[in-house]
Design a protein around this motif. Structure first.
Motif, mmCIF file in Angstrom:
data_model
loop_
_atom_site.group_PDB
_atom_site.id
_atom_site.type_symbol
_atom_site.label_atom_id
_atom_site.label_comp_id
_atom_site.label_asym_id
_atom_site.label_seq_id
_atom_site.Cartn_x
_atom_site.Cartn_y
_atom_site.Cartn_z
ATOM 1 N N ASN A 1 4.220 10.798 3.482
ATOM 2 C CA ASN A 1 3.537 9.512 3.506
ATOM 3 C C ASN A 1 4.093 8.697 4.672
ATOM 4 O O ASN A 1 5.309 8.488 4.767
ATOM 5 C CB ASN A 1 3.770 8.755 2.197
ATOM 6 N N TYR B 1 4.540 5.347 7.037
ATOM 7 C CA TYR B 1 4.534 3.889 7.145
ATOM 8 C C TYR B 1 4.639 3.541 8.624
ATOM 9 O O TYR B 1 5.725 3.571 9.203
ATOM 10 C CB TYR B 1 5.698 3.282 6.364
ATOM 11 N N ASP C 1 3.149 -1.721 9.431
ATOM 12 C CA ASP C 1 3.625 -2.093 8.095
ATOM 13 C C ASP C 1 4.990 -2.776 8.126
ATOM 14 O O ASP C 1 5.474 -3.247 7.092
ATOM 15 C CB ASP C 1 3.724 -0.849 7.209
ATOM 16 N N VAL D 1 10.680 -2.207 6.274
ATOM 17 C CA VAL D 1 9.449 -1.789 5.631
ATOM 18 C C VAL D 1 9.770 -1.432 4.187
ATOM 19 O O VAL D 1 10.831 -0.864 3.888
ATOM 20 C CB VAL D 1 8.812 -0.596 6.376
ATOM 21 N N VAL E 1 8.977 0.830 0.980
ATOM 22 C CA VAL E 1 8.373 2.108 0.600
ATOM 23 C C VAL E 1 8.402 2.226 -0.915
ATOM 24 O O VAL E 1 9.231 1.608 -1.587
ATOM 25 C CB VAL E 1 9.105 3.293 1.262
ATOM 26 N N ARG F 1 -1.002 7.775 1.852
ATOM 27 C CA ARG F 1 -0.503 7.557 3.201
ATOM 28 C C ARG F 1 -0.319 8.842 3.999
ATOM 29 O O ARG F 1 0.341 8.845 5.029
ATOM 30 C CB ARG F 1 0.815 6.781 3.145
#
Length: 501
Positions: free
Chosen positions: A48, A50, A54, A92, A94, A196
């Motif tokens: 996934n 990011y 983000d 970020v 998660v 994602r």
């Protein structure tokens, strides 16, 4: 398994090969009146992503947007940030219910310094990197002898669950190296069912920042400016064009995940050449026009498939089936038979069944391939070795590296119907098997098969930006010629299986 629209009205098919990898296979065709055709197969890491969009960034970062995605077109992803400031931070959040690992994606540089990683404000959970140079904290080095080594990644933590805040900062100068760091993304463990894995679908009336990546119509696009999208999605297949209000650059692949090509655009199901009345016709492979499509049926888990209109565009299930009813015809247009081509795709497995019934003049085959296995020895985009050993049932293995820079004669394997390949990946070993043969049924005009290998189609070498392509064939070479006419049946199968251990 996952299914999505592909380029040129084709299909994009994804299958998980393990907990860490998936394969991406594409079916396309520029002519909607004929059958679909396999293109290349890519293996990707299941993560996934990011992206920089983000992140929450403090002051001190410079935002970068590359001129082209794809490894061959840029040194970063579509969007990256860099800094030499020791006070700059990028954070970020998660989240995943199941246990997951964390990676940081970066660009390596000759001036690369140390990158510090904190989770939830300290380094207790940062358990996959150590203090590399008596810094007093855990970090990783981004120095490289060659400047701008593209899309590196490092695992920084493992065994996390739930939501956590990942903070990246400049850990100081490295020697050799410098004090510059360039960050592209953070990634965590993922599956095809999670949102994602791929960029989101383009949406109308949405505010995008330069470098933001989306997908639409089976292609991937990155915004060329800050702005609001139009009312209709982008449709161009290359270069830069507008959706009505915002310009987008088109790409064949997304920036992330990271891909390795294991084969290339070539035939999979069958290929044949036959003559009638002194004229030759080819069917199958990448040749179109002589297999007229009557009906196509696409199903996911037994239900008619409808493309997704939200999220990352993937429709997830356990089995994909594609059935195409075709009319086979001579180059001159005379029909010679009807054919049903069935593809059944389950995790790590693609099976084809071909059943044809003659209803026209008799034809004589010059050659007939029931199954083909294209392979890449060297992937020019990722600059990496892929397959080297080819194992054929009943014969000694062949090393493709023995044919570096040469295009030798075919290597024959009498009576062989199974072929196997192995490749070393970053997180395991890829095994790829191929088999073809006759299907049971009365009056089948094919039965026994042989195989042969072309170990280096273009006399390539395991270096540079070009792929080293090879191919194996499973073929029927009948003494006196193979014939197919009115009332005859032709039934055969081919299977491709993949897994990562």
């Amino acid at each position: 398994m996952a299914l999505a629209p592909g380029a040129n009205g084709g299909l994009s098919i994804w299958t998980e090969l393990s907990e860490t990898h998936a394969a991406w296979m594409r079916l396309d065709n520029n002519d909607p009146t004929t059958r679909l055709s396999w293109r290349e197969t890519l293996v990707m890491e299941l993560r996934n992503i990011y992206p920089i969009g983000d992140f929450t960034l403090s002051s001190g970062w410079s935002q970068l947007q590359s001129s082209g995605s794809g490894l061959s077109g840029s040194y970063t992803g579509n969007r990256a940030v860099s800094t030499s400031s020791l006070t700059a931070t990028a954070t970020v959040s998660v989240d995943r219910a199941a246990p997951y690992d964390v990676w940081v994606h970066y660009t390596a540089r000759t001036s690369g310094g140390f990158v510090r990683v904190d989770i939830d404000g300290d380094q207790t959970l940062v358990n996959e990197i150590v203090d590399p140079d008596a810094l007093g904290f855990k970090a990783f080095r981004t120095y490289a002898e060659t400047d701008l080594q593209r899309r590196q990644s490092v695992k920084v933590a493992s065994g996390l669950t739930g939501q956590h805040d990942i903070t990246i900062s400049n850990g100081g100068a490295a020697s050799p190296g410098g004090n510059a760091i360039m960050i592209e993304a953070v990634a965590i463990t993922g599956t095809l069912a999670e949102p994602r894995i791929l960029p989101p679908l383009w949406q109308p009336g949405v505010t995008y920042a330069m470098g933001d990546e989306v997908q639409y119509g089976g292609l991937f696009y990155s915004a060329r400016a800050n702005g609001v999208s139009g009312t209709n999605g982008p449709t161009h297949t290359g270069g830069i064009a507008s959706d009505g209000t915002l310009d987008w650059r088109a790409d064949d692949r997304p920036t992330y995940p990271k891909f390795v090509a294991i084969d290339y655009a070539s035939e999979r199901e069958y290929a044949m050449r036959f003559t009638s009345g002194g004229s030759a016709t080819e069917l199958g492979g990448q040749t179109h026009g002589n297999e007229v499509l009557q009906v196509r049926d696409i199903r996911l888990d037994g239900a008619a498939w409808t493309p997704s209109t939200s999220g990352n565009g993937l429709s997830v299930g356990g089995e994909i089936s594609i059935v195409e009813d075709l009319n086979w015809q001579l180059q001159a247009g005379t029909g010679i038979g009807t054919c049903q081509l069935s593809r059944t795709i389950t995790p790590g497995r693609v099976a084809h069944a071909v059943e044809a019934i003659g209803n026209g003049p008799e034809v004589t085959f010059e050659w007939f391939y029931a199954g083909m296995l294209p392979m890449v020895r060297w992937d020019g985009e990722s600059r990496s070795d892929v397959f080297d050993e080819v194992a054929v049932a009943g014969a000694a293995p062949v090393l493709l590296s023995d044919y570096d820079g040469t295009n030798p004669p075919n290597i024959d394997f009498d009576g062989a119907q199974r072929i196997g390949l192995t490749a070393a990946l970053a997180q395991g070993q890829l095994t790829y098997g191929h088999e073809a043969g006759a299907l049971a049924g009365p009056g089948n005009v094919v039965s026994e098969f042989d195989a042969f290998l072309r170990p280096n189609l273009n006399a390539s070498t395991a270096s540079g930006g070009l792929d080293w392509q090879a191919k194996a064939y499973i073929t029927r070479d009948a003494p006196g010629g193979l014939r197919f006419g009115n009332g005859d049946t032709l039934r055969f199968f081919s299977r491709h299986v993949m897994r990562v251990d």
